[in-house]
Design an enzyme around this catalytic site. Sequence first.
Site, PDB file in Angstrom:
ATOM      1  N   GLU A  45       0.826  -1.210   0.000  1.00  0.00           N
ATOM      2  CA  GLU A  45       0.000   0.000   0.000  1.00  0.00           C
ATOM      3  C   GLU A  45       0.863   1.264   0.000  1.00  0.00           C
ATOM      4  OE1 GLU A  45      -3.043   0.165  -0.620  1.00  0.00           O
ATOM      5  OE2 GLU A  45      -3.616  -1.925  -0.384  1.00  0.00           O
ATOM      6  N   TYR A 125      -5.412   6.475   4.824  1.00  0.00           N
ATOM      7  CA  TYR A 125      -5.643   5.455   3.801  1.00  0.00           C
ATOM      8  C   TYR A 125      -4.886   4.167   4.126  1.00  0.00           C
ATOM      9  CZ  TYR A 125      -5.036   2.644  -0.307  1.00  0.00           C
ATOM     10  OH  TYR A 125      -4.991   1.562  -1.148  1.00  0.00           O
ATOM     11  N   ASP A 143      -8.902   5.487  -2.233  1.00  0.00           N
ATOM     12  CA  ASP A 143      -7.778   5.857  -3.083  1.00  0.00           C
ATOM     13  C   ASP A 143      -8.310   6.386  -4.417  1.00  0.00           C
ATOM     14  OD1 ASP A 143      -8.671   3.632  -4.455  1.00  0.00           O
ATOM     15  OD2 ASP A 143      -6.736   2.589  -4.454  1.00  0.00           O
TER      16      ASP A 143
END
Length: 345
Positions: A45, A125, A143
Amino acid sequence: MTLSPADLPAVRAALLAWFDRAGRDLPWRVGPEGGRDPYRVWVSEVLLQQTQVARGRVYFERFLTAFPTVEALAAAPVEAVLKAWEGCGYYARARNLHRAAGVIAREGMPTTHEGWRALPGVGPYTAAAVSSLAFGEARAVSDGNVRRVLARVHGERQPTEPWVQARADELLDPARPAAFNEAVMDLGAMVCTPRNPRCHECPVSAWCTAFASGEPASFPAPKVRAAVRQVRAVALLLGDEREAVLERRESTFLGGLMGLPTEVVGEGEGEGDALARLAARLGVTVAGELGTVTHTMTHRLVTLTVYGGRGGPARTPVADAALSRLDHKALGLWRARQGSLFPEV
């Protein structure tokens, strides 16, 4: 057309059914749904925040080969981490990964959104992604892919971050939050693409305002991009592509990396002024120009003129250092010169 609360169960079911059939097989999706390997999820990520998946796979495998566990990452010197991150850009991410790995090695792997948010460099996030995908927490991710899918479904041309997060929270499937997050991201990457979306393959087109409009690619409206700032600089290659004088970068974007000695051309001065200043600082003699390279870095277009030189500090092995793409381009000028009819500077 708007998505009502009554539509949510059907939309969730359609999207999850599609994901179960067509979801991507990715190297960081190791482990059961909602129980992925948290270290692999975390690294992926962070890496994919500024990198497309096709390139991200290569960088991910390289990084995991160097540091297969969070303990290995924590124990490594930061220079080795930066070397393994080489080419990915945004090197603050690598430094924060290393710092956070040290915390995890000492205190244990966080299992909640709040625990991940407390780590260095972990934003909302990333915390939502890891806590959801690795620990099954009901946290919706937001995202670029999620933004595009939700903007099109709701017909929102200018979705703000709070708006996207609110819509993602509403749509999240409470029974399968991890799979749902992966499904929305995959839909945006594979079907609901920025240009030429494949609406005929989309499992939620029946509820999509953008599809009903006949112009799905016009949602959301393009973001207003910041103006690109022109930066001119000069560099000295003292040595060759194997051994050269290198200095540690201290800027925000390249901080921690090594690179050729460089001087920015100031306002109202010429390259010669900056080059003379650089040569005097290093105590070297300029031998001639090797060429010019350009590179774009976060709204900056850097034009770097590279010169050869003699003398100066001790050379170090180039292969052992973590260099930016700009410096690799600069070293490429040496290789090109050696292959020419006139190799001497």
